[in-house]
Motif scaffolding. Structure first.
Motif, PDB file in Angstrom:
ATOM      1  N   TYR A 133       0.831  -1.208   0.000  1.00  5.57           N
ATOM      2  CA  TYR A 133       0.000   0.000   0.000  1.00  5.57           C
ATOM      3  C   TYR A 133       0.868   1.262   0.000  1.00  5.57           C
ATOM      4  O   TYR A 133       0.555   2.253  -0.667  1.00  5.57           O
ATOM      5  N   THR A 181      -8.412  -3.191   4.814  1.00  3.97           N
ATOM      6  CA  THR A 181      -9.240  -2.148   4.194  1.00  3.97           C
ATOM      7  C   THR A 181     -10.220  -1.559   5.200  1.00  3.97           C
ATOM      8  O   THR A 181     -10.469  -0.347   5.190  1.00  3.97           O
ATOM      9  N   THR A 182     -10.766  -2.384   6.073  1.00  6.05           N
ATOM     10  CA  THR A 182     -11.681  -1.895   7.110  1.00  6.05           C
ATOM     11  C   THR A 182     -10.949  -0.986   8.082  1.00  6.05           C
ATOM     12  O   THR A 182     -11.488   0.037   8.522  1.00  6.05           O
ATOM     13  N   ARG A 184      -8.330   0.888   7.422  1.00  4.89           N
ATOM     14  CA  ARG A 184      -8.075   2.177   6.765  1.00  4.89           C
ATOM     15  C   ARG A 184      -9.330   3.041   6.742  1.00  4.89           C
ATOM     16  O   ARG A 184      -9.260   4.247   6.970  1.00  4.89           O
ATOM     17  N   LYS A 185     -10.478   2.423   6.475  1.00  2.00           N
ATOM     18  CA  LYS A 185     -11.729   3.174   6.470  1.00  2.00           C
ATOM     19  C   LYS A 185     -12.044   3.732   7.858  1.00  2.00           C
ATOM     20  O   LYS A 185     -12.522   4.863   7.995  1.00  2.00           O
ATOM     21  N   ALA A 186     -11.764   2.936   8.895  1.00  2.00           N
ATOM     22  CA  ALA A 186     -12.009   3.391  10.265  1.00  2.00           C
ATOM     23  C   ALA A 186     -11.119   4.581  10.611  1.00  2.00           C
ATOM     24  O   ALA A 186     -11.570   5.546  11.238  1.00  2.00           O
ATOM     25  N   LYS A 188      -9.923   6.719   8.469  1.00  2.00           N
ATOM     26  CA  LYS A 188     -10.397   7.861   7.690  1.00  2.00           C
ATOM     27  C   LYS A 188     -11.612   8.512   8.352  1.00  2.00           C
ATOM     28  O   LYS A 188     -11.762   9.734   8.324  1.00  2.00           O
ATOM     29  N   LEU A 189     -12.487   7.696   8.943  1.00  2.00           N
ATOM     30  CA  LEU A 189     -13.653   8.248   9.628  1.00  2.00           C
ATOM     31  C   LEU A 189     -13.236   9.073  10.844  1.00  2.00           C
ATOM     32  O   LEU A 189     -13.914  10.037  11.209  1.00  2.00           O
ATOM     33  N   TRP A 191     -10.367  10.807  10.999  1.00  2.00           N
ATOM     34  CA  TRP A 191      -9.146  11.314  10.362  1.00  2.00           C
ATOM     35  C   TRP A 191      -8.432  12.369  11.209  1.00  2.00           C
ATOM     36  O   TRP A 191      -7.200  12.473  11.166  1.00  2.00           O
TER      37      TRP A 191
END
Length: 238
Positions: A133, A181-182, A184-186, A188-189, A191
């Motif tokens: 990544y 991926t989960t 990274r999304k967490a 970002k939420l 951030w």
């Protein structure tokens, strides 16, 4: 910064100190070897750069040394961290596990030496995911670092901060088998917290001597942030 300071206090907690020793030693040895080698080669690289300058730019030769040293330190802060954490991944995961146990009083399932050894290949695979990544993005931002004065340095700083947030916050996520991926999304939420944590780690990674402690401190701090900000939000079983 709050969670990084919390990590600094956690590494001194009785019962956690023993799990700090191995990551700390790995960090110390690898950083000393990497920086020693790069610094020994720096003189030759600088001489080559200065030799390529036209005569009318000869007066800027004295600027090459500090710029080269600064670039090495900034690059080393990320690349060294990725390599060191790949080697120390199982020990950092164990440190994150024991830190979470200390903070919550709730052990993870499948504890024990056999379960830990069984998980080592998965932990190393997770580090490879982070590397894959990071690498193409690092190349792109590093090019901007040299092409866009000022803006390129700012983008590189923000990219490194984001990657360090991913690097250290991933240990408690991975201990709970949360997909990359989960995770990274967490982040970002959340951030603001993620970037603030990553920036704090990156800034202290540039400070001599302090950067030798940054690995276990960041692991403990990221685990504390996991407990406060992410664990309940993901509705993981106790």
């Amino acid at each position: 910064m709050h969670y990084l300071m919390k990590g600094l206090s956690l590494i001194r907690v009785k019962g956690l100190k023993r799990y700090v020793v191995v990551p700390l030693c790995i960090n110390l040895v690898l950083f000393a070897l990497a920086f020693g080698y790069l610094f020994s080669q720096l003189g030759g690289w600088v001489d080559q750069v200065v030799a390529t300058l036209p005569d009318w730019l000869g007066f800027v030769g004295f600027l090459v040394w500090p710029l080269a040293l600064f670039s090495i330190v900034m690059g080393l802060a990320l690349t060294f961290t990725m390599v060191a954490n790949f080697i120390a991944a199982p020990f950092n995961a164990l440190l994150a596990e024991k830190t979470e146990l200390h903070l919550t009083g709730q052990p993870l399932p499948d504890q024990g030496l056999a379960a830990f050894l069984k998980d080592v290949p998965r932990m190393l695979g997770r580090e490879w995911q982070k590397f894959v990544y990071c690498l193409p993005r690092a190349i792109g931002f590093l090019l901007l670092f040299f092409i866009l004065p000022g803006i390129g340095q700012l983008l590189w700083f923000l990219f490194c901060s984001w990657m360090l947030a991913i690097q250290y916050c991933d240990y408690p996520f991975d201990n709970h088998k949360v997909p990359f991926t989960t995770m990274r999304k967490a982040l970002k939420l959340q951030w603001k917290h993620s970037y603030a944590f990553g920036i704090s780690v990156y800034v202290l990674s540039l400070v001599p001597l302090i950067n030798l402690l940054i690995m276990p401190v960041a692991v403990c701090g990221a685990t504390a942030m996991w407990v406060d900000k992410f664990r309940e939000a993901l509705r993981l079983p106790d």
